[in-house]
Design a protein around this motif. Structure first.
Motif, short mmCIF file in Angstrom:
data_model
loop_
_atom_site.label_atom_id
_atom_site.label_comp_id
_atom_site.label_asym_id
_atom_site.label_seq_id
_atom_site.Cartn_x
_atom_site.Cartn_y
_atom_site.Cartn_z
N PHE A 46 14.03 60.43 -11.14
CA PHE A 46 12.68 60.92 -10.84
C PHE A 46 12.50 61.08 -9.33
O PHE A 46 11.95 62.07 -8.85
N SER A 49 14.47 64.06 -8.06
CA SER A 49 13.88 65.33 -8.49
C SER A 49 12.65 65.67 -7.66
O SER A 49 12.50 66.79 -7.17
N THR A 122 11.14 65.20 -15.57
CA THR A 122 10.48 64.04 -14.95
C THR A 122 9.02 63.97 -15.38
O THR A 122 8.52 62.91 -15.76
#
Ligand SMILES: [Fe+2]
Ligand SMILES: [Fe+2]
Length: 283
Positions: A46, A49, A122
């Motif tokens: 996460f 990203s 995500t």
């Protein structure tokens, strides 16, 4: 709630947990342990990203997102560090993390793909996490009988997930992510979450010697499919994501706000708070 605050948790993480730390319930313990095993790898994904995503935005947009992204990264980095410490205790108990290598393989498959896929995945996972957070904060039975420090760990994590629940979603939209992929990624991520959490829970029960106990599966059935089980708790909130007008900030945050207010002695803030979001319009 308007800020994303990074907090240092002040609980004893050195003393190992009881083998069935969640109220002596083997199934619930194995399930929570499975989730914890997924966090260090998942939350790093996460972070990566979201950090990469914000760099792709035009300068003015980037400036708007940067405080929320900074708060998001700070919170997730703290979560993965704390859960890695907890997971080391699980490893010492003989549990084996199979979820992490599976997640690593899937993340490698995304290398070179459109970044919006990683950010959409995500955002979808953050929706599942936000539902889980609501469940942990609202349903006293979820952590009933658990050692207080682990209740604190899970509810602190749940509260912070509630705080940053919109960051990845807003980024996905700002990057021009479309609706078709938003929903497709939710279904894909949900499939992996359900199967991975189930497989890891069963594996944990196998390694801790509870697999063949009748009691394990009676408790497990009630926890998953019971009147106040996780399937019922998840189904309605999960479907909200399918609506075209869905936004994460529509989810009630009052439990998280109260928990953080009532448990302020259990943590200390780190650095300055960042605005939770700069683009969302809660309804
Ligand atoms: Fe987290
Ligand atoms: Fe999160």
């Amino acid at each position: 709630m308007s800020d994303i605050i990074v907090r240092r948790l002040l609980i004893d993480l050195d003393t190992p947990p009881e083998r069935h730390w969640c109220g002596g319930d083997a199934f619930r313990t194995a399930w929570f342990n499975a989730l914890s095993m997924s966090f260090p790898q998942g939350e790093q994904f996460f972070i990566d990203s979201v950090r990469a995503a914000v760099q792709t935005l035009p300068e003015a947009e980037r400036a708007r997102f940067e405080p929320a992204v900074k708060g998001f990264i700070g919170q997730e980095a703290t979560h993965r560090r704390i859960h890695a410490l907890f997971n080391a205790h699980l490893e010492a108990q003989g549990l084996v993390n199979h979820w992490e290598p599976r997640a690593q393989r899937r993340i490698r498959q995304l290398e070179g793909a459109d970044l919006r896929i990683a950010v959409g995945a995500t955002a979808a996972t953050e929706h599942i996490t936000a539902i889980l957070a609501e469940y942990l904060l609202c349903d006293a039975a979820s952590l009933q009988g658990a050692e207080p420090r682990w209740v604190t760990l899970w509810r602190w994590h749940a509260s912070e997930e509630t705080e940053h629940r919109a960051t990845a979603f807003d980024l996905y939209r700002a990057m021009g992510g479309n609706e078709e992929w938003r929903l497709r990624l939710l279904r894909l991520v949900t499939w992996h979450f359900v199967t991975d959490s189930l497989r890891q829970t069963v594996n944990n029960l196998w390694h801790d010697g509870s697999f063949w106990r009748w009691r394990t599966w009676v408790d497990g059935w009630r926890f998953v499919f019971g009147r106040r089980g996780i399937v019922r708790a998840f189904a309605g909130p999960w479907r909200r994501y399918l609506r075209a007008d869905f936004h994460p900030l529509q989810q009630d945050e009052s439990r998280a706000v109260s928990w953080l207010r009532d448990n302020a002695t259990q943590f200390e803030p780190v650095g300055r708070p960042a605005p939770a979001t700069t683009v969302a319009t809660p309804t």
